[in-house]
Enzyme design. Structure first.
Site, PDB file in Angstrom:
ATOM      1  N   LYS A 139       0.828  -1.200   0.000  1.00 50.78           N
ATOM      2  CA  LYS A 139       0.000   0.000   0.000  1.00 50.78           C
ATOM      3  C   LYS A 139       0.870   1.261   0.000  1.00 50.78           C
ATOM      4  CE  LYS A 139      -1.645   2.159   3.528  1.00 50.78           C
ATOM      5  NZ  LYS A 139      -2.320   2.590   4.766  1.00 50.78           N
ATOM      6  N   ASP A 178      -6.444   1.008   1.013  1.00 52.14           N
ATOM      7  CA  ASP A 178      -6.538   1.327   2.436  1.00 52.14           C
ATOM      8  C   ASP A 178      -7.909   0.891   2.958  1.00 52.14           C
ATOM      9  OD1 ASP A 178      -8.290   3.192   1.441  1.00 52.14           O
ATOM     10  OD2 ASP A 178      -7.398   4.906   2.456  1.00 52.14           O
TER      11      ASP A 178
END
Length: 394
Positions: free
Chosen positions: A262, A280
């Protein structure tokens, strides 16, 4: 003439007497010859009957003996029964090949019985339930792709100024800020990093920093001890492995302490212009609500959603989805009545549907409030967005 007759008569008489004398003897001799076949036949018949009886008795004794042995074998070794059955089956197969052929011809019959349950299972409505849940109203793959891309286009019109909501001036500041954003808001990170970067502007500075001083600066972000260890560790790795420069490759970024996929995609997409999907908590929540995927693992979500869009859309797609999740489609109480993509959303109705009540749930610039960045892009300010206040400001 008389003598001839007389002689002939005497010869005839003599022959008659000779025949008469010989007759009883011949009869005696002939009689035994006729009597012997009868006796012989009787004797042979008696012998045959006796042999048959002996043979039957012997056969009975053998059968009895075999039965006894079989019973003893069954008691002594019951495990051999399958072998005996198998042998019997083989014998039967050899003895009656016609039956085996008939059995082989009938073999397809049990196969049909095996196939039948599969069809029955396929017809059970419980099996395609996941497909129905993943694709509303039996949505095909093509329809899903079209709906997903239309949602992205709609969100692009709603948030034309969407951008990463972390303040940064270079890749180093972005990677550090992204690591610090775990378990907190971008606003809190933006309010904390100015002091950090003022004191430690480069990887070499943060790599040599006193952990206690860094902890004190990062305290407002939460989990400050673990985050201090991560940012100091990644700064040392940048200095030792990459000459103090942030690498522009995914495989290099994920080797840094505290940096996962991420964080790496945030850096690659916003600092290097390389497409990536940022999965997320907001992104995960919305793509499941929209039935783009049922996956829960971030890596699998990234792969599933990435397959719906061209690679060039990935970075902006991430911004659109995250912004919508922070401003309208909240976790606990979505503002469904104020949602611009409500007609495309399978989860419409989970939140407040009344337009007036839904407006009160909007956040940031949608509600006339400040955003998360202290130094947002000009496009955001031109669209009516307001910069966030610094840490400690009223």
């Amino acid at each position: 003439m008389g003598e001839q007759v007389s002689d002939g008569g005497r010869k005839t008489a003599k022959a008659a007497r000779t025949a008469a004398a010989a007759g009883p003897a011949s009869a005696k001799k002939a009689a035994p010859a006729r009597k012997t076949p009868a006796k012989k036949a009787t004797a042979e018949k008696a012998t045959a009957e006796k042999a048959t009886a002996e043979k039957a008795a012997e056969k009975k004794a053998t059968a009895k003996k075999s039965a006894g042995k079989k019973a003893a074998a069954d008691k002594a070794a019951p495990a051999r029964k399958p072998a005996a059955k198998k042998a019997s089956a083989r014998s039967a197969k050899k003895a009656a090949p016609a039956k085996s052929s008939a059995a082989l011809k009938k073999a397809p019959a049990p196969r049909k019985q095996v196939v039948a349950p599969k069809k029955a299972t396929a017809s059970v409505p419980a099996a395609p339930a996941k497909t129905v849940a993943a694709h509303p109203q039996g949505e095909s793959r093509t329809a899903l792709v079209r709906r997903a891309r239309r949602i992205n286009r709609e969100l692009a019109e709603v948030y034309p100024y969407a951008h990463p909501e972390l303040d940064f001036e270079n890749p180093f500041q972005l990677v550090v800020a992204t690591v610090l954003s775990a378990q907190t808001t971008d606003l809190r990170v933006n309010q904390t990093t100015p002091a950090l970067f003022a004191k430690y502007p480069a990887p070499e500075d943060l790599a040599a920093a006193d952990p206690e001083e860094v902890e004190e600066i990062l305290r407002p972000t939460g989990f400050f001890r673990a985050k201090t260890k991560s940012v100091i560790g990644l700064s040392k790795a940048l200095v030792e492995q990459f000459g103090g420069e942030v690498p522009g490759r995914l495989e290099d970024l994920v080797k840094l302490p505290g940096v996962g996929r991420k964080t790496a995609f945030v850096v690659l997409g916003n600092a290097f212009g390389r497409p990536g999907i940022t999965v997320d908590t907001h992104f995960q929540r919305l793509v499941r609500r929209w039935k783009w995927t049922d996956e829960t693992d971030p890596d699998k979500i990234e792969a599933a959603v990435g397959a719906l869009f061209p690679k060039s859309d990935w970075t902006d797609l991430s911004h659109h989805v995250i912004w919508h999740g922070r401003r309208i489609c909240h976790a606990r109480k979505p503002a469904c009545g104020a949602c611009p993509i409500a007609p495309l959303c399978p989860a419409y109705g989970e939140g407040e549907t009344d337009p007036e009540k839904a407006k009160k749930l909007l956040k940031y610039e949608k509600a006339g409030q400040p955003g998360q960045r202290l130094k947002p892009p000009q496009a955001y300010l031109d669209a009516g967005g307001r910069p966030a206040p610094p840490l400690g400001a009223g």
